[in-house]
Design a protein around this motif. Sequence first.
Motif, PDB file in Angstrom:
ATOM      1  N   LYS A  52       0.821  -1.211   0.000  1.00  9.01           N
ATOM      2  CA  LYS A  52       0.000   0.000   0.000  1.00  9.01           C
ATOM      3  C   LYS A  52       0.857   1.264   0.000  1.00  9.01           C
ATOM      4  N   ALA A  53       2.080   1.141   0.487  1.00 12.46           N
ATOM      5  CA  ALA A  53       2.978   2.297   0.502  1.00 12.46           C
ATOM      6  C   ALA A  53       3.372   2.742  -0.904  1.00 12.46           C
ATOM      7  N   LEU A  54       3.165   1.861  -1.905  1.00  9.00           N
ATOM      8  CA  LEU A  54       3.523   2.189  -3.289  1.00  9.00           C
ATOM      9  C   LEU A  54       2.282   2.418  -4.148  1.00  9.00           C
ATOM     10  N   SER A  55       1.173   2.756  -3.522  1.00 11.99           N
ATOM     11  CA  SER A  55      -0.084   2.890  -4.260  1.00 11.99           C
ATOM     12  C   SER A  55      -0.201   4.200  -5.030  1.00 11.99           C
ATOM     13  N   GLY A  56       0.723   5.117  -4.848  1.00 12.65           N
ATOM     14  CA  GLY A  56       0.652   6.412  -5.504  1.00 12.65           C
ATOM     15  C   GLY A  56       1.419   6.491  -6.807  1.00 12.65           C
ATOM     16  N   ALA A  57       2.497   7.275  -6.793  1.00 11.85           N
ATOM     17  CA  ALA A  57       3.251   7.555  -8.016  1.00 11.85           C
ATOM     18  C   ALA A  57       3.846   6.290  -8.631  1.00 11.85           C
ATOM     19  N   PHE A  58       4.353   5.396  -7.785  1.00 10.21           N
ATOM     20  CA  PHE A  58       4.960   4.178  -8.331  1.00 10.21           C
ATOM     21  C   PHE A  58       3.929   3.363  -9.112  1.00 10.21           C
ATOM     22  N   LYS A  59       2.761   3.167  -8.527  1.00  9.63           N
ATOM     23  CA  LYS A  59       1.719   2.388  -9.197  1.00  9.63           C
ATOM     24  C   LYS A  59       1.325   3.042 -10.512  1.00  9.63           C
ATOM     25  N   GLU A  60       1.192   4.356 -10.524  1.00  9.23           N
ATOM     26  CA  GLU A  60       0.844   5.062 -11.754  1.00  9.23           C
ATOM     27  C   GLU A  60       1.911   4.855 -12.825  1.00  9.23           C
ATOM     28  N   THR A  61       3.172   4.902 -12.402  1.00 15.32           N
ATOM     29  CA  THR A  61       4.268   4.678 -13.360  1.00 15.32           C
ATOM     30  C   THR A  61       4.235   3.258 -13.893  1.00 15.32           C
ATOM     31  N   LEU A  62       4.023   2.290 -12.995  1.00 13.30           N
ATOM     32  CA  LEU A  62       3.993   0.886 -13.401  1.00 13.30           C
ATOM     33  C   LEU A  62       2.875   0.639 -14.417  1.00 13.30           C
ATOM     34  N   LEU A  63       1.696   1.165 -14.149  1.00 11.17           N
ATOM     35  CA  LEU A  63       0.576   0.982 -15.068  1.00 11.17           C
ATOM     36  C   LEU A  63       0.796   1.758 -16.367  1.00 11.17           C
ATOM     37  N   GLY A  64       1.510   2.872 -16.286  1.00 14.69           N
ATOM     38  CA  GLY A  64       1.858   3.596 -17.500  1.00 14.69           C
ATOM     39  C   GLY A  64       2.762   2.772 -18.397  1.00 14.69           C
ATOM     40  N   ILE A  65       3.753   2.116 -17.795  1.00 11.54           N
ATOM     41  CA  ILE A  65       4.642   1.231 -18.554  1.00 11.54           C
ATOM     42  C   ILE A  65       3.833   0.098 -19.176  1.00 11.54           C
ATOM     43  N   ALA A  66       2.937  -0.472 -18.391  1.00 14.90           N
ATOM     44  CA  ALA A  66       2.101  -1.563 -18.890  1.00 14.90           C
ATOM     45  C   ALA A  66       1.265  -1.110 -20.086  1.00 14.90           C
ATOM     46  N   SER A  67       0.683   0.077 -19.974  1.00 10.02           N
ATOM     47  CA  SER A  67      -0.192   0.561 -21.048  1.00 10.02           C
ATOM     48  C   SER A  67       0.569   0.818 -22.339  1.00 10.02           C
ATOM     49  N   GLU A  68       1.864   1.125 -22.227  1.00 12.64           N
ATOM     50  CA  GLU A  68       2.660   1.425 -23.413  1.00 12.64           C
ATOM     51  C   GLU A  68       3.443   0.219 -23.931  1.00 12.64           C
ATOM     52  N   THR A  69       3.321  -0.898 -23.243  1.00  8.14           N
ATOM     53  CA  THR A  69       4.049  -2.101 -23.689  1.00  8.14           C
ATOM     54  C   THR A  69       3.079  -3.251 -23.948  1.00  8.14           C
ATOM     55  N   TYR A  70       2.671  -3.966 -22.901  1.00  5.75           N
ATOM     56  CA  TYR A  70       1.841  -5.157 -23.136  1.00  5.75           C
ATOM     57  C   TYR A  70       0.344  -4.878 -23.134  1.00  5.75           C
ATOM     58  N   SER A  71      -0.084  -3.697 -22.762  1.00  7.98           N
ATOM     59  CA  SER A  71      -1.496  -3.282 -22.762  1.00  7.98           C
ATOM     60  C   SER A  71      -2.338  -3.980 -21.712  1.00  7.98           C
ATOM     61  N   CYS A  72      -2.384  -5.314 -21.765  1.00  8.95           N
ATOM     62  CA  CYS A  72      -3.183  -6.082 -20.807  1.00  8.95           C
ATOM     63  C   CYS A  72      -2.931  -7.564 -21.028  1.00  8.95           C
ATOM     64  N   ALA A  73      -3.317  -8.365 -20.059  1.00  9.06           N
ATOM     65  CA  ALA A  73      -3.322  -9.817 -20.247  1.00  9.06           C
ATOM     66  C   ALA A  73      -4.558 -10.180 -21.064  1.00  9.06           C
TER      67      ALA A  73
END
Length: 423
Positions: free
Chosen positions: A249-270
């Motif tokens: 939960k400590a990484l629910s802010g900026a880190f999570k947004e960055t991680l999902l941003g990377i996901a959206s620009e690479t694999y999109s989704c499972a």
Amino acid sequence: MQKPFLRKVEKSQTLLLNEQSRRLQQEGKDVYKFGFGQSPFPPPQPVIERLRSAAHMKDYSPVQGIPELREAVARFHRQVDGVNVEAEDVVIAPGSKILIYAVMAAFTRTDVLVPVPSWVSYIPQARLAGHNVIKIPTLRKERWRLTPELLEKAVKSKMDAAVPSILILNYPGNPDGLTYAPDELAGLAAEARKHGVLIISDEIYGLLNHTGSHESIARHCPDNTIITSGLSKWSGAGGWRLGVGLLPKALSGAFKETLLGIASETYSCATLPVQMAACEAYQSTEAIGDYIKHQRRILSALGMACYHKLNRAGIGVYEPQGGFYLFLDFGKLPGAGISTAPALCEKLLADTGVALLPGTAFGMEPDHLSARLAYVDFDGVKALEASQKAGLGQTLGTAFATQHFSRTLEGTNRIGEWLAAFR
């Protein structure tokens, strides 16, 4: 494109060996496929049926994963691992492998601490992400375990203390099949907290702990541990590519947004059909629980049988505690004229048909004659059916081993016989 402008990225040695073994088989040669770590077991039938019924689903899902699956994953891991995780903390991806890379890619600069021996892709992924890798050599006499002292030494060796540190911990381990006791995890967690180290805890084999006693380091270090897992090992569905990440939960802010941003620009989704199937897999039902228990006792029985044969042959090896691997230390082989681990595995394959992966694939030095054995060359479908028919209250005896493990044990015998010729 000129070569100087291309990255140097070698093909994964596990995939390369699998292709090599397949070619030899196509040439009519008998190969004991101990090099590629793929589960021999089938996914649970209800999970297969759920995939079949969802095959028509073709839409993109939310990048983080469908809510139904994230809720199922969170509930499953709360019950099974006792970790504090909610649906919003879960990230779904096409395999945990890409999740581990995405976590590292979220940082512009970091030191990645990797205990060696380690899984083949950690170091290449860190370098692909542009990060510095600090290898932490472990010792056979210490069961290849990372210790708080080794972790502290690695942190103190950093060139710049201000650069973030990521520790990748994998247990039960690939390539060693070993795990950590709760007090060992507590010691590592304390050291990680002391130095502000982010932990990627790769627990893809956690449910295949042979005694069912896996404990996540996140219970000791909840604020800075990211757990990765998925369906490939405990659910026999590696090719389906379904990975899960559990974020603190400590990484629910900026880190999570960055991680999902990377996901959206690479694999999109499972893929959506596989996510629907995973909703069925991540149910804490008696049927799923029994399915996992049958796998554990099969792998434990076979792993111990292989261990005893190799130990008697004079190979340095530990009793397996989880997954389906043994890490072999051959010592010195002056009589064989072999001086490197790759040469050892090449000659062993040529002489006996036994395919092992050399220790160099796992970060070991070439002159350390070591190799990983994946004891998965057996019919997992038939073994699972026979185990289920016998019932969990029965011990898997000699007759079971003779019928279902004969090929794996024969290949293990060949290693010992081959080695005896040089000693």
